[in-house]
Design a protein around this motif. Sequence first.
Motif, mmCIF file in Angstrom:
data_model
loop_
_atom_site.group_PDB
_atom_site.id
_atom_site.type_symbol
_atom_site.label_atom_id
_atom_site.label_comp_id
_atom_site.label_asym_id
_atom_site.label_seq_id
_atom_site.Cartn_x
_atom_site.Cartn_y
_atom_site.Cartn_z
ATOM 1 N N TRP A 1 -12.691 12.743 -23.137
ATOM 2 C CA TRP A 1 -13.011 13.968 -22.418
ATOM 3 C C TRP A 1 -12.912 15.186 -23.318
ATOM 4 O O TRP A 1 -13.666 16.145 -23.154
ATOM 5 N N ALA A 2 -11.983 15.183 -24.255
ATOM 6 C CA ALA A 2 -11.795 16.345 -25.124
ATOM 7 C C ALA A 2 -12.854 16.419 -26.228
ATOM 8 O O ALA A 2 -13.100 17.491 -26.777
ATOM 9 N N ASP A 3 -13.484 15.285 -26.561
ATOM 10 C CA ASP A 3 -14.482 15.265 -27.636
ATOM 11 C C ASP A 3 -15.628 14.334 -27.249
ATOM 12 O O ASP A 3 -15.837 13.277 -27.846
ATOM 13 N N PRO A 4 -16.404 14.713 -26.232
ATOM 14 C CA PRO A 4 -17.466 13.822 -25.746
ATOM 15 C C PRO A 4 -18.579 13.660 -26.771
ATOM 16 O O PRO A 4 -18.923 14.588 -27.490
ATOM 17 N N GLN A 5 -19.123 12.454 -26.829
ATOM 18 C CA GLN A 5 -20.244 12.147 -27.700
ATOM 19 C C GLN A 5 -21.519 12.129 -26.857
ATOM 20 O O GLN A 5 -21.584 11.448 -25.830
ATOM 21 N N VAL A 6 -22.518 12.895 -27.278
ATOM 22 C CA VAL A 6 -23.749 13.040 -26.507
ATOM 23 C C VAL A 6 -24.913 12.469 -27.296
ATOM 24 O O VAL A 6 -25.155 12.851 -28.443
ATOM 25 N N GLU A 7 -25.624 11.545 -26.675
ATOM 26 C CA GLU A 7 -26.793 10.927 -27.298
ATOM 27 C C GLU A 7 -28.000 11.165 -26.396
ATOM 28 O O GLU A 7 -27.975 10.826 -25.205
ATOM 29 N N LYS A 8 -29.039 11.762 -26.955
ATOM 30 C CA LYS A 8 -30.264 11.946 -26.190
ATOM 31 C C LYS A 8 -31.046 10.639 -26.176
ATOM 32 O O LYS A 8 -31.263 10.016 -27.213
ATOM 33 N N LEU A 9 -31.458 10.228 -24.980
ATOM 34 C CA LEU A 9 -32.125 8.947 -24.818
ATOM 35 C C LEU A 9 -33.634 9.127 -24.725
ATOM 36 O O LEU A 9 -34.122 10.095 -24.136
ATOM 37 N N ALA A 10 -34.359 8.188 -25.295
ATOM 38 C CA ALA A 10 -35.805 8.162 -25.130
ATOM 39 C C ALA A 10 -36.097 7.618 -23.742
ATOM 40 O O ALA A 10 -35.585 6.567 -23.358
ATOM 41 N N ARG A 11 -36.879 8.334 -22.985
ATOM 42 C CA ARG A 11 -37.166 7.920 -21.609
ATOM 43 C C ARG A 11 -38.581 7.383 -21.536
ATOM 44 O O ARG A 11 -39.539 8.069 -21.892
ATOM 45 N N PRO A 12 -38.730 6.144 -21.080
ATOM 46 C CA PRO A 12 -40.092 5.587 -20.979
ATOM 47 C C PRO A 12 -40.924 6.352 -19.964
ATOM 48 O O PRO A 12 -40.423 6.797 -18.933
ATOM 49 N N THR A 13 -42.194 6.512 -20.260
ATOM 50 C CA THR A 13 -43.113 7.171 -19.335
ATOM 51 C C THR A 13 -43.458 6.219 -18.201
ATOM 52 O O THR A 13 -43.774 5.054 -18.447
ATOM 53 N N PRO A 14 -43.372 6.689 -16.948
ATOM 54 C CA PRO A 14 -43.711 5.802 -15.832
ATOM 55 C C PRO A 14 -45.131 5.272 -15.956
ATOM 56 O O PRO A 14 -46.058 5.989 -16.320
ATOM 57 N N ALA A 15 -45.286 3.993 -15.672
ATOM 58 C CA ALA A 15 -46.611 3.379 -15.752
ATOM 59 C C ALA A 15 -47.503 3.908 -14.644
ATOM 60 O O ALA A 15 -47.035 4.072 -13.501
ATOM 61 N N PRO A 16 -48.736 4.244 -14.927
ATOM 62 C CA PRO A 16 -49.633 4.726 -13.862
ATOM 63 C C PRO A 16 -49.912 3.632 -12.854
ATOM 64 O O PRO A 16 -49.902 2.447 -13.176
ATOM 65 N N THR A 17 -50.154 4.052 -11.632
ATOM 66 C CA THR A 17 -50.500 3.091 -10.582
ATOM 67 C C THR A 17 -51.877 2.524 -10.879
ATOM 68 O O THR A 17 -52.834 3.280 -11.081
ATOM 69 N N LEU B 1 -42.503 9.180 -10.576
ATOM 70 C CA LEU B 1 -43.860 8.805 -10.193
ATOM 71 C C LEU B 1 -44.515 9.879 -9.340
ATOM 72 O O LEU B 1 -45.724 10.109 -9.430
ATOM 73 N N ARG B 2 -43.717 10.555 -8.515
ATOM 74 C CA ARG B 2 -44.274 11.578 -7.621
ATOM 75 C C ARG B 2 -44.494 12.912 -8.332
ATOM 76 O O ARG B 2 -45.314 13.714 -7.901
ATOM 77 N N GLN B 3 -43.719 13.158 -9.399
ATOM 78 C CA GLN B 3 -43.751 14.465 -10.038
ATOM 79 C C GLN B 3 -44.063 14.312 -11.528
ATOM 80 O O GLN B 3 -43.165 14.398 -12.374
ATOM 81 N N PRO B 4 -45.312 14.068 -11.913
ATOM 82 C CA PRO B 4 -45.616 13.822 -13.334
ATOM 83 C C PRO B 4 -45.297 15.007 -14.235
ATOM 84 O O PRO B 4 -44.919 14.823 -15.389
ATOM 85 N N LEU B 5 -45.434 16.234 -13.744
ATOM 86 C CA LEU B 5 -45.131 17.395 -14.577
ATOM 87 C C LEU B 5 -43.634 17.438 -14.893
ATOM 88 O O LEU B 5 -43.238 17.648 -16.036
ATOM 89 N N GLN B 6 -42.792 17.237 -13.880
ATOM 90 C CA GLN B 6 -41.355 17.227 -14.104
ATOM 91 C C GLN B 6 -40.943 16.011 -14.926
ATOM 92 O O GLN B 6 -39.980 16.062 -15.691
ATOM 93 N N SER B 7 -41.692 14.924 -14.793
ATOM 94 C CA SER B 7 -41.409 13.728 -15.587
ATOM 95 C C SER B 7 -41.474 14.037 -17.075
ATOM 96 O O SER B 7 -40.643 13.592 -17.861
ATOM 97 N N ALA B 8 -42.457 14.836 -17.474
ATOM 98 C CA ALA B 8 -42.619 15.163 -18.891
ATOM 99 C C ALA B 8 -41.470 16.004 -19.420
ATOM 100 O O ALA B 8 -41.113 15.919 -20.594
ATOM 101 N N ALA B 9 -40.869 16.846 -18.566
ATOM 102 C CA ALA B 9 -39.806 17.751 -19.013
ATOM 103 C C ALA B 9 -38.406 17.201 -18.778
ATOM 104 O O ALA B 9 -37.436 17.742 -19.308
ATOM 105 N N THR B 10 -38.281 16.139 -18.000
ATOM 106 C CA THR B 10 -36.966 15.572 -17.696
ATOM 107 C C THR B 10 -36.317 15.006 -18.955
ATOM 108 O O THR B 10 -36.977 14.367 -19.775
ATOM 109 N N GLN B 11 -35.024 15.248 -19.122
ATOM 110 C CA GLN B 11 -34.288 14.752 -20.281
ATOM 111 C C GLN B 11 -33.143 13.857 -19.823
ATOM 112 O O GLN B 11 -32.502 14.124 -18.796
ATOM 113 N N GLU B 12 -32.890 12.795 -20.605
ATOM 114 C CA GLU B 12 -31.825 11.857 -20.285
ATOM 115 C C GLU B 12 -30.857 11.770 -21.461
ATOM 116 O O GLU B 12 -31.256 11.825 -22.625
ATOM 117 N N PHE B 13 -29.571 11.618 -21.126
ATOM 118 C CA PHE B 13 -28.518 11.568 -22.130
ATOM 119 C C PHE B 13 -27.506 10.493 -21.782
ATOM 120 O O PHE B 13 -27.327 10.153 -20.609
#
Length: 244
Positions: free
Chosen positions: A222-238, A204-216
């Motif tokens: 441990w030897a064969d980790p599975q990685v899934e990129k998650l869709a991150r909801p956009t914070p609701a405006p105040t 909420l404080r950093q909208p520019l970084q919010s757009a570039a932040t990635q979640e997984f």
Amino acid sequence: ATLPEARLSASGNWAPLGGGEGGARRTALQFRLDVDDSGALLRRFGKDGLVRGGKGRLEGRVGWIGTPFDLDLGTLAGTLRLDVERGQFLKADPGAGRLLGVLSLQALPRRLVLDFRDVFSEGFAFDFVRGDARIDQGVIHTNNLQMKGVNAAVLMEGSADLARETQDLKVVVVPELNAGTASLIATAINPAVGLGSFLAQFLLRQPLQSAATQEFRVSGGWADPQVEKLARPTPAPTPSPPLQ
């Protein structure tokens, strides 16, 4: 115990469960490990090529059923606190570093945008790694692990099973684009609050970084980790106050 790379202080006991003299006994240990060079300490114990540098401490209370010389991962329980600065996870084969491989996040690059690929594929260099964890029946849980580098920061919550060598983690990669971001990430996440509340405040404080932040989500072995990129909801405006 003192080595050129580290100093260990510990106290504990080995006592019968429930206070009786018969049956199983439990080891309880309170410890603090102060490290001057994490990479050199790992090298001493035959784990070379995993970390470069790294100064700080690991402390906590742990216990398990059995003798002090026979660690039973299935009954391991306790709490840990990690605070290490100025180091780098080195590029290594998956699984080679075991639990360190969970922290190094070398499974991420194939799912990262190009801006972040080199940050992790060549070994994440960190200003600090810190966080709290609890252990229950050999499973480590954390909700406030932070790693800060020059070009990105990593926030992590979830669990790692020490006996089965599996993980189930949410990993958030945050771009370090300005002084405001760096200042906020430098704030320690209180484990009573956890990553979820901290991240909501940050986005909420950093909208520019919010757009570039990635979640997984990182799961599997441990030897064969599975990685899934998650869709991150956009914070609701105040919402704006109603017109009078």
